[in-house]
Design an enzyme around this catalytic site. Structure first.
Site, PDB file in Angstrom:
ATOM      1  N   ARG A 141       1.064  32.662-110.529  1.00 22.06           N
ATOM      2  CA  ARG A 141       1.000  33.767-109.592  1.00 22.06           C
ATOM      3  C   ARG A 141       2.311  34.561-109.608  1.00 22.06           C
ATOM      4  O   ARG A 141       3.344  34.037-109.957  1.00 22.06           O
ATOM      5  CB  ARG A 141       0.748  33.168-108.195  1.00 22.06           C
ATOM      6  CG  ARG A 141       0.219  34.145-107.206  1.00 22.06           C
ATOM      7  CD  ARG A 141      -0.263  33.433-105.946  1.00 22.06           C
ATOM      8  NE  ARG A 141      -0.259  34.361-104.837  1.00 22.06           N
ATOM      9  CZ  ARG A 141       0.671  34.389-103.895  1.00 22.06           C
ATOM     10  NH1 ARG A 141       1.643  33.524-103.903  1.00 22.06           N
ATOM     11  NH2 ARG A 141       0.616  35.298-102.935  1.00 22.06           N
ATOM     12  N   LYS A 206       4.020  20.126-105.049  1.00 21.69           N
ATOM     13  CA  LYS A 206       2.935  20.868-105.687  1.00 21.69           C
ATOM     14  C   LYS A 206       2.144  19.981-106.653  1.00 21.69           C
ATOM     15  O   LYS A 206       2.694  19.354-107.543  1.00 21.69           O
ATOM     16  CB  LYS A 206       3.518  22.081-106.422  1.00 21.69           C
ATOM     17  CG  LYS A 206       2.439  23.001-106.975  1.00 21.69           C
ATOM     18  CD  LYS A 206       2.917  24.438-107.051  1.00 21.69           C
ATOM     19  CE  LYS A 206       1.932  25.327-107.776  1.00 21.69           C
ATOM     20  NZ  LYS A 206       2.154  26.744-107.563  1.00 21.69           N
ATOM     21  N   ARG A 342       6.668  29.635 -97.730  1.00 24.64           N
ATOM     22  CA  ARG A 342       7.022  28.218 -97.860  1.00 24.64           C
ATOM     23  C   ARG A 342       7.305  27.662 -96.479  1.00 24.64           C
ATOM     24  O   ARG A 342       7.765  28.389 -95.584  1.00 24.64           O
ATOM     25  CB  ARG A 342       8.220  28.022 -98.788  1.00 24.64           C
ATOM     26  CG  ARG A 342       9.492  28.547 -98.262  1.00 24.64           C
ATOM     27  CD  ARG A 342      10.703  28.231 -99.150  1.00 24.64           C
ATOM     28  NE  ARG A 342      11.848  28.988 -98.646  1.00 24.64           N
ATOM     29  CZ  ARG A 342      12.587  28.621 -97.628  1.00 24.64           C
ATOM     30  NH1 ARG A 342      12.336  27.491 -96.996  1.00 24.64           N
ATOM     31  NH2 ARG A 342      13.587  29.371 -97.210  1.00 24.64           N
TER      32      ARG A 342
HETATM   33  C1  BTN Z   1       0.330  29.278-109.596  1.00 23.69           C
HETATM   34  O1  BTN Z   1       0.531  28.285-108.896  1.00 23.69           O
HETATM   35  O2  BTN Z   1       1.196  30.136-109.784  1.00 23.69           O
HETATM   36  C2  BTN Z   1      -1.016  29.455-110.264  1.00 23.69           C
HETATM   37  C3  BTN Z   1      -1.040  28.745-111.587  1.00 23.69           C
HETATM   38  C4  BTN Z   1      -2.352  28.922-112.324  1.00 23.69           C
HETATM   39  C5  BTN Z   1      -2.289  28.326-113.729  1.00 23.69           C
HETATM   40  C6  BTN Z   1      -3.632  28.296-114.398  1.00 23.69           C
HETATM   41  S1  BTN Z   1      -3.666  27.204-115.778  1.00 23.69           S
HETATM   42  C7  BTN Z   1      -5.236  27.811-116.228  1.00 23.69           C
HETATM   43  C8  BTN Z   1      -5.191  29.305-116.013  1.00 23.69           C
HETATM   44  N1  BTN Z   1      -4.658  29.990-117.169  1.00 23.69           N
HETATM   45  C9  BTN Z   1      -3.533  30.638-116.864  1.00 23.69           C
HETATM   46  O3  BTN Z   1      -2.889  31.319-117.677  1.00 23.69           O
HETATM   47  N2  BTN Z   1      -3.193  30.423-115.608  1.00 23.69           N
HETATM   48  C10 BTN Z   1      -4.171  29.613-114.914  1.00 23.69           C
END
Ligand code: BTN
Length: 346
Positions: A141, A206, A342
């Protein structure tokens, strides 16, 4: 798990990027069977020299896998692993659940499972899925990178069409979080919770993250790609590359990691189910369940938006999935957008 060090924080706020050579899938599949395999046997099976086997072993080690080499005996993994497998993922679903999902594409290496689904044809309402062992450009994100430890996590994306326009999709990442918790319960893992808007957490650390990306017509048929990264069993070396407090399913389950394929299969089944219900009734149908898993409720939080950070008390979520907070005695609704939240003291 201890708080990981902040070294290399300048590279990425979430996880270090991967600039490593592609590791060898066939070699890893042979080692994943368990036990010791001699260099000569590996070389013969793979049709390469023993020096090439050694090089591939080094590539696996560079990705944080513990490959032990014992003189005169051979190579073995220091801990058992389970590689992703489409048939085993499907076996974790009932036939009816499997029917609700179209193709389940399992790749060894890809840029991003979410990018792959976004490139494809528009999905039917009953979705498509993509999973990968390695993402070379995994996205988190707010523009962050996301790197999945080889054989230690799950990188999964699920695409589904919605016909009511993008505005009707607020709360979708919260619904995806509920689907993940249902899947973890199916797999016998308890103790996870949701941190608004997109984190799966346990004991303040996390466990995974969710990234929802929308495409298509803002007012009509659109496509949602739900990308989920989940920590299953992170090795010590892999964990040292994560620069925020983290945990994994193995720790939650008392040391024994659940099957990655089973968890992935339950995640897909639960996503299909939850997104169908969300498409029909919106977030309101999930409000109560979200409240049961809300890791922030009643806690003091710091909300960062642009250059401004302010504190408030988290007070649940609204019927459209916005965060409700009380700031200076006044109730405010916070939309996810570019906001980061947070719990203070974490
Ligand atoms: C976050 O916590 O920032 C979200 C992370 C999301 C990661 C997943 S892994 C599968 C999918 N492919 C990506 O490129 N991102 C999501």
């Amino acid at each position: 798990m201890s708080r990981a060090s902040l070294k290399k924080a300048a590279e990425t706020p979430a996880r270090r990027p991967a600039h490593r050579a592609a590791a060898a899938p066939e070699l890893l599949a042979l080692l994943a069977r368990g036990g010791e395999v001699s260099g000569a046997e590996l070389a013969a099976t793979l049709g390469v020299t023993r020096a090439a086997v050694w090089k591939q072993v080094e590539q696996l080690r560079a990705r944080g896998l513990g490959v032990l080499a014992e003189a005169g005996r051979g190579y073995r993994l220091d801990a058992p692993i389970e590689l992703l497998d489409a048939a085993r993922i499907a076996a974790a679903m009932t036939p009816r659940e499997r029917e609700r999902i179209g193709a389940i594409d399992v790749r060894w290496q890809i840029d991003s499972t979410s990018s792959e689904l976004a490139r494809g044809a528009d999905p039917l309402p009953n979705a498509r899925a993509c999973l990968a062992e390695i993402q070379t450009a995994g996205r988190g994100r707010r523009g962050r990178r996301w790197q999945t430890p080889l054989a230690g996590g799950i990188a999964l994306s699920f695409a589904r069409r919605f016909d009511g326009g993008m505005a009707s999709l607020s709360g979708l990442s919260l619904v995806a979080g509920i689907a993940v918790l249902r899947a973890l319960a199916d797999a016998g893992v308890a103790g996870a919770a949701l941190k608004w808007p997109n984190d799966i957490v346990a004991k303040g650390q996390k466990l995974g993250g969710i990234l929802v990306e929308l495409g298509g017509d803002a007012l009509g048929p659109c496509r949602a790609v739900v990308g989920i990264g989940l920590n299953v069993r992170i090795g010590a070396e892999q964990g040292s590359a994560i620069d925020q407090p983290w945990t994994d399913l193995a720790s939650l389950a008392g040391g024994e990691a659940p099957s990655r394929n089973a968890v992935a299969g339950r995640m897909l089944a639960r996503l299909a189910e939850a997104l169908d219900a969300f498409g029909a009734s919106g977030f309101a149908a999930f409000e109560r369940e979200y409240a049961e898993h809300d890791a922030l409720h009643g806690r003091e939080i710091a909300v960062a938006s642009g250059s401004e950070t302010w504190t408030a008390i988290a007070d649940g979520v609204t019927s459209r999935g916005a965060l409700r907070v009380v700031r200076g005695g006044r109730a405010i609704e916070v939309d996810s957008g570019e906001v980061s939240v947070r719990a203070t003291g974490e």
